[in-house]
Motif scaffolding. Sequence first.
Motif, PDB file in Angstrom:
ATOM      1  N   GLY A  73       7.207   7.701  -3.797  1.00 27.76           N
ATOM      2  CA  GLY A  73       6.911   7.829  -2.382  1.00 27.76           C
ATOM      3  C   GLY A  73       7.100   6.518  -1.660  1.00 27.76           C
ATOM      4  N   PRO A  74       6.891   6.520  -0.344  1.00 29.28           N
ATOM      5  CA  PRO A  74       7.078   5.304   0.449  1.00 29.28           C
ATOM      6  C   PRO A  74       5.981   4.275   0.197  1.00 29.28           C
ATOM      7  N   VAL A  75       6.276   3.038   0.516  1.00 29.55           N
ATOM      8  CA  VAL A  75       5.302   1.957   0.379  1.00 29.55           C
ATOM      9  C   VAL A  75       5.446   1.038   1.586  1.00 29.55           C
ATOM     10  N   ARG A 135       2.423   7.837   6.747  1.00 27.18           N
ATOM     11  CA  ARG A 135       1.731   8.955   6.108  1.00 27.18           C
ATOM     12  C   ARG A 135       1.918  10.244   6.903  1.00 27.18           C
ATOM     13  N   ILE A 176       3.507  11.752  -1.475  1.00 25.50           N
ATOM     14  CA  ILE A 176       4.442  11.706  -2.592  1.00 25.50           C
ATOM     15  C   ILE A 176       5.709  12.458  -2.208  1.00 25.50           C
ATOM     16  N   THR A 177       6.827  11.768  -2.224  1.00 25.80           N
ATOM     17  CA  THR A 177       8.092  12.381  -1.834  1.00 25.80           C
ATOM     18  C   THR A 177       8.520  13.434  -2.846  1.00 25.80           C
ATOM     19  N   SER A 233      -4.525  13.139  -1.364  1.00 22.56           N
ATOM     20  CA  SER A 233      -4.421  12.531  -0.052  1.00 22.56           C
ATOM     21  C   SER A 233      -5.049  13.441   0.976  1.00 22.56           C
ATOM     22  N   LYS A 264       0.839  -1.194   0.000  1.00 26.42           N
ATOM     23  CA  LYS A 264       0.000   0.000   0.000  1.00 26.42           C
ATOM     24  C   LYS A 264       0.877   1.248   0.000  1.00 26.42           C
ATOM     25  N   PHE A 265       0.396   2.263  -0.705  1.00 24.48           N
ATOM     26  CA  PHE A 265       1.079   3.557  -0.704  1.00 24.48           C
ATOM     27  C   PHE A 265       0.383   4.465   0.302  1.00 24.48           C
TER      28      PHE A 265
END
Length: 294
Positions: free
Chosen positions: A115-117, A130, A9-10, A292, A4-5
């Motif tokens: 971005g991270p996951v 988040r 967004i980085t 988001s 999941k994201f």
Amino acid sequence: MGLKFPGFITYYDGIGFLVNSKLGVKSAKELDGATICIQAGTTTELNVSDYFRGNNLKYTPITFDTSDESAKSLESGRCDVLTSDKSQLFAQRSKLAAPKDYVVLPETISKEPLGPVVRNGDDEWLAIVRWVGYAMLNAEEAGITSKNVEAEAKATKNPDVARLLGADGEYGKDLKVKKDWVVQIVKQVGNYGEVFERNLGKSTPPGNRPWPERAVEQRWHSIRTPCALIADGSITRWANRRVMFCSITSGALNANSNRRTQAEAQLQRPESACVAISDRCRGGSGRLGLVSGP
């Protein structure tokens, strides 16, 4: 995929092309007939195919399982061009024996939000990741840095900063973290801008920089330049050269029932602070899309 994201967004990247300067090309549109190294199983394959077909250019793809294999093939001369996200191209260039002999061409042929996951099913960790992103972003906006965060936590008179840094309220409780969790993040690694500059900005070596002289301009969260203000004050827009964001708050939405209804229909969560994006900045108009929100 079992992943999941978190929705943070980085930064935005994009596919580009790395070539040996001896090839003598200055633009991707000069790559007609080139042999291109591509990592297999990535969206890069389709994006490159679309770009060359759209520009009536021909090329020969050679696919590899890893990015390192692709880079070695470029260095050995097996292919003329290495293609990937630009950040990865600069990283791979820095590992070549003679990085100064290679150049990333100016074209960016796609939009790649990075971005991270996290693994699927770990919702508590998802929420923490988040909000770590949001906290680092808010810290930069408030002028909170690794150098002043401890002092600000003790002496700030700004209620928003006090809540952010845990001096007021118990806002870490829902995340099951300590109330000074944001202080610890910023103290140890910095706010978003500090992290960005350290890894991708102007102070990084040219071989590691995603966009020479453009890294800061591409930061997705840039909110320094006002672009337009909706007449009733419910939506304030900021823009950089690539994207526009709208900060929408429940209080502001109450100012106009028609505007509120429209926002509810599109965002579905009007009682939360949400972030929306548009690809254009045009005098108070433009479509909204939920990226988001808390």
